[in-house]
Design an enzyme around this catalytic site. Structure first.
Site, PDB file in Angstrom:
ATOM      1  N   ASP A   1      26.807  25.702  80.720  1.00  0.00           N
ATOM      2  CA  ASP A   1      27.620  24.960  79.749  1.00  0.00           C
ATOM      3  C   ASP A   1      26.691  23.948  79.082  1.00  0.00           C
ATOM      4  O   ASP A   1      25.666  23.557  79.669  1.00  0.00           O
ATOM      5  CB  ASP A   1      28.785  24.219  80.423  1.00  0.00           C
ATOM      6  CG  ASP A   1      29.918  23.895  79.453  1.00  0.00           C
ATOM      7  OD1 ASP A   1      30.961  24.575  79.476  1.00  0.00           O
ATOM      8  OD2 ASP A   1      29.745  22.949  78.639  1.00  0.00           O
TER       9      ASP A   1
ATOM     10  N   ASN B   1      31.953  33.248  77.226  1.00  0.00           N
ATOM     11  CA  ASN B   1      33.201  32.498  77.059  1.00  0.00           C
ATOM     12  C   ASN B   1      33.045  31.214  76.250  1.00  0.00           C
ATOM     13  O   ASN B   1      34.007  30.742  75.640  1.00  0.00           O
ATOM     14  CB  ASN B   1      33.730  32.182  78.474  1.00  0.00           C
ATOM     15  CG  ASN B   1      34.772  31.110  78.506  1.00  0.00           C
ATOM     16  OD1 ASN B   1      35.900  31.325  78.082  1.00  0.00           O
ATOM     17  ND2 ASN B   1      34.405  29.928  79.001  1.00  0.00           N
TER      18      ASN B   1
ATOM     19  N   TYR C   1      37.050  30.499  62.107  1.00  0.00           N
ATOM     20  CA  TYR C   1      37.201  30.873  63.529  1.00  0.00           C
ATOM     21  C   TYR C   1      37.577  32.352  63.630  1.00  0.00           C
ATOM     22  O   TYR C   1      37.016  33.102  64.435  1.00  0.00           O
ATOM     23  CB  TYR C   1      38.270  29.978  64.150  1.00  0.00           C
ATOM     24  CG  TYR C   1      38.551  30.203  65.616  1.00  0.00           C
ATOM     25  CD1 TYR C   1      37.649  29.793  66.599  1.00  0.00           C
ATOM     26  CD2 TYR C   1      39.740  30.806  66.029  1.00  0.00           C
ATOM     27  CE1 TYR C   1      37.927  29.985  67.947  1.00  0.00           C
ATOM     28  CE2 TYR C   1      40.024  30.998  67.373  1.00  0.00           C
ATOM     29  CZ  TYR C   1      39.114  30.581  68.325  1.00  0.00           C
ATOM     30  OH  TYR C   1      39.393  30.774  69.672  1.00  0.00           O
TER      31      TYR C   1
HETATM   32  N1  LIG Z   1      42.465  27.950  74.779  1.00  0.00           N
HETATM   33  C1  LIG Z   1      42.919  28.788  73.874  1.00  0.00           C
HETATM   34  O1  LIG Z   1      44.066  28.693  73.443  1.00  0.00           O
HETATM   35  C2  LIG Z   1      42.061  29.925  73.400  1.00  0.00           C
HETATM   36  C3  LIG Z   1      42.663  30.943  72.653  1.00  0.00           C
HETATM   37  C4  LIG Z   1      41.884  32.003  72.212  1.00  0.00           C
HETATM   38  C5  LIG Z   1      40.541  32.049  72.517  1.00  0.00           C
HETATM   39  N2  LIG Z   1      39.971  31.043  73.243  1.00  0.00           N
HETATM   40  C6  LIG Z   1      38.544  31.148  73.525  1.00  0.00           C
HETATM   41  O2  LIG Z   1      38.310  30.965  74.910  1.00  0.00           O
HETATM   42  C7  LIG Z   1      37.008  30.450  75.116  1.00  0.00           C
HETATM   43  C8  LIG Z   1      37.061  29.265  76.065  1.00  0.00           C
HETATM   44  O3  LIG Z   1      37.906  28.283  75.488  1.00  0.00           O
HETATM   45  P1  LIG Z   1      38.656  27.151  76.332  1.00  0.00           P
HETATM   46  O4  LIG Z   1      40.043  27.144  75.878  1.00  0.00           O
HETATM   47  O5  LIG Z   1      38.341  27.256  77.774  1.00  0.00           O
HETATM   48  O6  LIG Z   1      37.951  25.885  75.663  1.00  0.00           O
HETATM   49  P2  LIG Z   1      37.301  24.577  76.306  1.00  0.00           P
HETATM   50  O7  LIG Z   1      37.004  23.699  75.157  1.00  0.00           O
HETATM   51  O8  LIG Z   1      38.104  24.086  77.440  1.00  0.00           O
HETATM   52  O9  LIG Z   1      35.925  25.168  76.918  1.00  0.00           O
HETATM   53  C9  LIG Z   1      34.863  25.599  76.111  1.00  0.00           C
HETATM   54  C10 LIG Z   1      33.569  25.274  76.840  1.00  0.00           C
HETATM   55  O10 LIG Z   1      32.488  25.771  76.042  1.00  0.00           O
HETATM   56  C11 LIG Z   1      31.465  24.789  76.045  1.00  0.00           C
HETATM   57  N3  LIG Z   1      30.675  24.916  74.827  1.00  0.00           N
HETATM   58  C12 LIG Z   1      31.077  24.683  73.549  1.00  0.00           C
HETATM   59  N4  LIG Z   1      30.056  24.865  72.706  1.00  0.00           N
HETATM   60  C13 LIG Z   1      28.978  25.233  73.456  1.00  0.00           C
HETATM   61  C14 LIG Z   1      27.640  25.543  73.159  1.00  0.00           C
HETATM   62  N5  LIG Z   1      27.173  25.512  71.895  1.00  0.00           N
HETATM   63  N6  LIG Z   1      26.807  25.883  74.173  1.00  0.00           N
HETATM   64  C15 LIG Z   1      27.251  25.880  75.458  1.00  0.00           C
HETATM   65  N7  LIG Z   1      28.518  25.570  75.803  1.00  0.00           N
HETATM   66  C16 LIG Z   1      29.366  25.254  74.819  1.00  0.00           C
HETATM   67  C17 LIG Z   1      32.177  23.442  76.103  1.00  0.00           C
HETATM   68  O11 LIG Z   1      31.333  22.420  76.609  1.00  0.00           O
HETATM   69  C18 LIG Z   1      33.356  23.771  77.021  1.00  0.00           C
HETATM   70  O12 LIG Z   1      33.064  23.463  78.367  1.00  0.00           O
HETATM   71  C19 LIG Z   1      36.455  30.104  73.721  1.00  0.00           C
HETATM   72  O13 LIG Z   1      35.588  31.142  73.306  1.00  0.00           O
HETATM   73  C20 LIG Z   1      37.704  30.082  72.859  1.00  0.00           C
HETATM   74  O14 LIG Z   1      37.450  30.364  71.504  1.00  0.00           O
HETATM   75  C21 LIG Z   1      40.698  29.973  73.676  1.00  0.00           C
END
Ligand SMILES: NC(=O)c1ccc[n+]([C@@H]2O[C@H](COP(=O)([O-])OP(=O)(O)OC[C@H]3O[C@@H](n4cnc5c(N)ncnc54)[C@H](O)[C@@H]3O)[C@@H](O)[C@H]2O)c1
Length: 257
Positions: free
Chosen positions: A36, A86, A157
């Site tokens: 991360d 992820n 996005y």
């Molecule tokens: N939560 C939702 O509703 C949802 C819906 C559809 C898709 N997603 C996808 O699920 C995945 C995880 O999302 P989440 O909800 O757990 O979000 P979150 O924000 O809780 O976690 C995302 C993590 O990615 C890390 N991150 C961000 N940019 C980074 C980078 N450049 N390098 C390394 N780490 C990085 C952040 O520090 C964070 O810990 C993402 O790809 C998101 O697009 C989430």
């Protein structure tokens, strides 16, 4: 479903889905390689786990970071069996012309190029192992419902996540004979910080914003983190050995209507 003696690499492991999937994979017997950009939060996740963990903080927009993660998996545990790509960011809801081009470029770099760089490092290592030892591997890319249908006010996005779906299908075809299954999970709105931060920031207030988000969803609610993580585990699981190039919607029916 067990992951004993499997090495599972998770990016974005300090986030909502990432930290929960780390717990679940650990409970199911896996060794973990976690990444991360938030080093402190990553360490806190690792400290909470009762399994073998190797950590490397870094940015998914750096291609070298992904090579280092694959090397770490091999050095610490001898192999890389599963990679969950992820890490990701979301954009503010706005019309396309209002999106700052610099931010759009950054989002594409994290959400799409980050997955390209990851698979460029992971696929050769997985294919070589399959050739030498016959051991299959799996990649799970976290896309989005916005990767399957148009998403007004989230165009950049959606473009990145459509890209992740295209990558998943194409790489699955390239690696079908090389022992690597590659699938994408497409959640809609699930209850992680990514969503709750967005709802809290809405000028309409959280309740109204959540209602606006969920009214087009047949199940009329946001998802729970475990509902998404269950499908990630399923996609990664060896027993699911004939599924590749697939997109699994985990969205309460959003893209079905
Ligand atoms: N939560 C939702 O509703 C949802 C819906 C559809 C898709 N997603 C996808 O699920 C995945 C995880 O999302 P989440 O909800 O757990 O979000 P979150 O924000 O809780 O976690 C995302 C993590 O990615 C890390 N991150 C961000 N940019 C980074 C980078 N450049 N390098 C390394 N780490 C990085 C952040 O520090 C964070 O810990 C993402 O790809 C998101 O697009 C989430």
């Amino acid at each position: 479903m067990r992951f004993d003696h499997k090495t599972v690499l998770i990016s974005g492991a300090a986030g909502g889905f990432g930290s929960r999937m780390a717990e679940r994979f650990a409970d199911l017997g896996a060794n973990l390689v976690l990444s991360d950009q938030d080093a402190l939060a990553l360490q806190a996740v690792a400290d909470s786990l009762e399994c073998e963990v190797a950590l490397l903080a870094g940015d998914v927009t750096d291609p070298e970071h992904h090579h280092e993660l694959v090397d770490l998996a091999q050095a610490e545990f001898g192999s890389l069996d599963v990679a969950v790509n992820n890490a990701g960011i979301v954009q503010p809801m706005q019309r396309l012309p209002d999106t700052d081009p610099e931010f759009a470029r950054h989002l594409i770099e994290v959400d799409l190029m980050g997955v390209i760089y990851a698979m460029q490092a992971q696929l050769p290592a997985m294919a070589t192992r399959f050739e030498e030892e016959g051991t299959p591997a799996a990649i799970v890319n976290i896309a989005s419902a916005a990767g399957l249908v148009g998403s007004p006010f989230l165009a950049t996005y959606a473009a990145a996540k459509h890209g992740v779906v295209g990558l998943t299908r194409s790489a699955a075809a390239e690696y079908g004979r090389k022992g690597v299954r590659i699938n994408a999970i497409c959640p809609s709105f699930a209850n992680t910080a990514m969503l709750t931060d967005y709802l809290e920031a809405s000028p309409k207030g959280r309740e109204a914003a959540e209602h606006a988000l969920t009214r087009g969803i047949p199940m009329a609610r946001v998802g729970q983190v475990d509902e998404v993580v269950n499908t990630i585990l399923f996609a990664a699981w060896d027993g699911n050995s004939f599924m590749t190039g697939e997109t699994l919607s985990v969205d309460g029916g959003l893209v079905a209507v």
